[in-house]
Design a protein around this motif. Structure first.
Motif, mmCIF file in Angstrom:
data_model
loop_
_atom_site.group_PDB
_atom_site.id
_atom_site.type_symbol
_atom_site.label_atom_id
_atom_site.label_comp_id
_atom_site.label_asym_id
_atom_site.label_seq_id
_atom_site.Cartn_x
_atom_site.Cartn_y
_atom_site.Cartn_z
ATOM 1 N N GLN A 169 18.879 -8.435 44.438
ATOM 2 C CA GLN A 169 19.205 -6.713 44.940
ATOM 3 C C GLN A 169 19.192 -6.135 43.465
ATOM 4 N N PRO A 170 19.038 -4.615 43.610
ATOM 5 C CA PRO A 170 19.469 -3.706 42.572
ATOM 6 C C PRO A 170 21.164 -3.797 42.128
ATOM 7 N N LEU A 171 21.276 -3.841 40.826
ATOM 8 C CA LEU A 171 22.799 -3.843 40.344
ATOM 9 C C LEU A 171 23.384 -2.463 40.687
ATOM 10 N N PRO A 172 24.401 -2.527 41.546
ATOM 11 C CA PRO A 172 25.059 -1.233 41.935
ATOM 12 C C PRO A 172 25.353 -0.347 40.410
ATOM 13 N N GLU A 173 25.091 0.939 40.625
ATOM 14 C CA GLU A 173 25.178 1.609 39.527
ATOM 15 C C GLU A 173 26.629 1.744 38.705
ATOM 16 N N ASP A 174 27.725 1.389 39.764
ATOM 17 C CA ASP A 174 29.263 1.379 39.561
ATOM 18 C C ASP A 174 29.695 0.030 39.037
ATOM 19 N N GLU A 175 28.659 -1.046 38.872
ATOM 20 C CA GLU A 175 29.062 -2.347 38.675
ATOM 21 C C GLU A 175 29.178 -2.419 37.193
ATOM 22 N N VAL A 176 30.034 -2.783 36.623
ATOM 23 C CA VAL A 176 30.746 -2.822 34.973
ATOM 24 C C VAL A 176 29.599 -3.928 34.402
ATOM 25 N N ALA A 177 28.929 -3.174 33.383
ATOM 26 C CA ALA A 177 27.917 -3.853 32.408
ATOM 27 C C ALA A 177 28.607 -5.028 31.944
ATOM 28 N N LEU A 178 27.979 -6.254 31.943
ATOM 29 C CA LEU A 178 28.464 -7.466 31.363
ATOM 30 C C LEU A 178 28.095 -7.821 29.870
ATOM 31 N N THR A 179 26.867 -7.255 29.522
ATOM 32 C CA THR A 179 26.387 -7.253 28.211
ATOM 33 C C THR A 179 26.100 -5.744 27.717
ATOM 34 N N ASP A 180 25.686 -6.023 26.446
ATOM 35 C CA ASP A 180 25.585 -4.770 25.508
ATOM 36 C C ASP A 180 24.055 -4.397 25.981
ATOM 37 N N PHE A 181 23.131 -5.486 26.436
ATOM 38 C CA PHE A 181 21.829 -5.095 26.994
ATOM 39 C C PHE A 181 21.923 -4.228 28.161
ATOM 40 N N GLU A 182 22.661 -4.815 29.036
ATOM 41 C CA GLU A 182 23.059 -3.880 30.602
ATOM 42 C C GLU A 182 23.398 -2.604 30.198
ATOM 43 N N GLU A 183 24.334 -2.317 29.273
ATOM 44 C CA GLU A 183 24.825 -1.074 29.093
ATOM 45 C C GLU A 183 23.674 0.239 28.557
ATOM 46 N N LYS A 184 22.908 -0.799 27.419
ATOM 47 C CA LYS A 184 21.905 -0.195 26.653
ATOM 48 C C LYS A 184 20.798 0.440 27.787
ATOM 49 N N TYR A 185 20.363 -0.687 28.426
ATOM 50 C CA TYR A 185 19.289 -0.122 29.621
ATOM 51 C C TYR A 185 19.759 0.722 30.674
ATOM 52 N N ARG A 186 20.922 0.598 30.857
ATOM 53 C CA ARG A 186 21.420 1.781 32.021
ATOM 54 C C ARG A 186 21.472 3.155 31.518
ATOM 55 N N LEU A 187 21.816 2.902 30.198
ATOM 56 C CA LEU A 187 21.857 4.403 29.499
ATOM 57 C C LEU A 187 20.424 4.928 29.261
ATOM 58 N N SER A 188 19.564 3.915 29.278
ATOM 59 C CA SER A 188 18.246 4.552 28.978
ATOM 60 C C SER A 188 17.476 4.767 30.430
ATOM 61 N N GLY A 189 18.293 4.930 31.327
ATOM 62 C CA GLY A 189 17.494 4.811 32.679
ATOM 63 C C GLY A 189 16.764 3.964 33.145
ATOM 64 N N HIS A 190 16.994 2.481 32.832
ATOM 65 C CA HIS A 190 16.394 1.377 33.347
ATOM 66 C C HIS A 190 17.079 0.933 34.877
ATOM 67 N N HIS A 191 16.469 0.649 35.713
ATOM 68 C CA HIS A 191 16.865 -0.210 37.105
ATOM 69 C C HIS A 191 17.452 -1.415 36.503
ATOM 70 N N LEU A 192 18.414 -1.954 36.972
ATOM 71 C CA LEU A 192 18.770 -3.407 36.917
ATOM 72 C C LEU A 192 18.882 -4.022 38.013
ATOM 73 N N TRP A 193 18.696 -5.233 37.704
ATOM 74 C CA TRP A 193 18.667 -6.326 39.073
ATOM 75 C C TRP A 193 19.466 -7.586 38.796
ATOM 76 N N ARG A 194 19.946 -7.823 40.093
ATOM 77 C CA ARG A 194 20.686 -9.127 39.920
ATOM 78 C C ARG A 194 20.202 -9.969 41.024
ATOM 79 N N LEU A 195 20.076 -11.332 40.417
ATOM 80 C CA LEU A 195 19.808 -12.618 41.615
ATOM 81 C C LEU A 195 20.809 -13.313 41.629
ATOM 82 N N THR A 196 21.519 -13.785 42.708
ATOM 83 C CA THR A 196 22.404 -14.704 43.008
ATOM 84 C C THR A 196 21.956 -15.808 43.818
ATOM 85 N N ALA A 197 22.323 -17.115 43.685
ATOM 86 C CA ALA A 197 22.026 -18.353 44.424
ATOM 87 C C ALA A 197 23.246 -19.303 44.297
ATOM 88 N N SER A 198 23.321 -19.986 45.440
ATOM 89 C CA SER A 198 24.401 -21.055 45.448
ATOM 90 C C SER A 198 23.492 -22.392 45.191
#
Length: 206
Positions: A169-198
């Motif tokens: 799923q897309p990572l919600p825009e209000d989701e707190v960035a866990l890494t510096d990479f996430e923060e950088k890419y979000r500020l650069s306008g990139h879409h972020l994605w999250r995979l989850t599995a049990s």
């Protein structure tokens, strides 16, 4: 991946990974709190945030770069939570030793956003690497994040071959960035994605 799932990986384990694992095992001791792994944690920002988010758990931040981990220790200093330990190791070796020791993770995070991006490097990505069955065997709730959707689609396909269903799923825009990479890419306008599995109590053991 089918070959990796059917044939055990027998590469020798490095002595420095054995030593790192022994130090981590000593730190954990007989503590019965759940275990969270943050593999490829870099400077440990994500590990610190996870340790604060889950104070009832023990968190191990794993990274092969001593330089990045030292930067993290300088960055956070005394702010490092008591339930966190940063460990320099090769994740592949550490996961194998953890499985052999019977460890099971409650949660496992893979947050490095764009590992081995060239097509020729497919076999170096975790889901194309012979260590992948050992990752599955550690169990728990797996979460991977990236700005590269294809990488997570590949991971989902590899999980499916092991009989594990994943959600991408897309990572919600209000989701707190866990890494510096996430923060950088979000500020650069990139879409972020999250995979989850049990992974439950461990799947696809080698």
């Amino acid at each position: 991946m089918r070959r990796h799932l059917s044939q055990p990986w027998r590469a020798p384990l490095a002595e420095h990974d054995r030593q790192a694992f022994d130090r981590a095992r000593q730190w954990l001791g007989d503590d019965a709190r759940p275990l969270i792994l943050d593999s490829g944690c870099g400077t440990g920002r994500s590990s610190v945030m996870l340790a604060r988010r889950f104070p009832q758990a023990r968190v191990l931040g794993l990274d092969q770069s001593e330089h990045r981990l030292q930067r993290g220790e300088r960055r956070f200093g005394e702010a490092l939570p008591e339930n966190l330990r940063l460990v320099r190791c090769d994740c592949a070796g550490f996961w194998r030793l953890a499985q052999d020791a019977g460890w099971r993770a409650q949660r496992h995070y893979l947050l490095y956003p764009n590992p081995w991006p060239k097509s020729a490097h497919l076999k170096r990505r975790w889901h194309g690497h012979p260590v992948f069955p050992h990752l599955l065997a550690l169990g728990g709730e797996l979460e991977a994040r990236s700005n590269w959707r294809l990488y997570l689609e590949e991971l989902a396909a590899a999980l499916a071959l092991a009989g594990v269903e994943a959600s991408l799923q897309p990572l919600p825009e209000d989701e707190v960035a866990l890494t510096d990479f996430e923060e950088k890419y979000r500020l650069s306008g990139h879409h972020l994605w999250r995979l989850t599995a049990s992974l439950g109590d461990g799947a696809g053991s080698a």
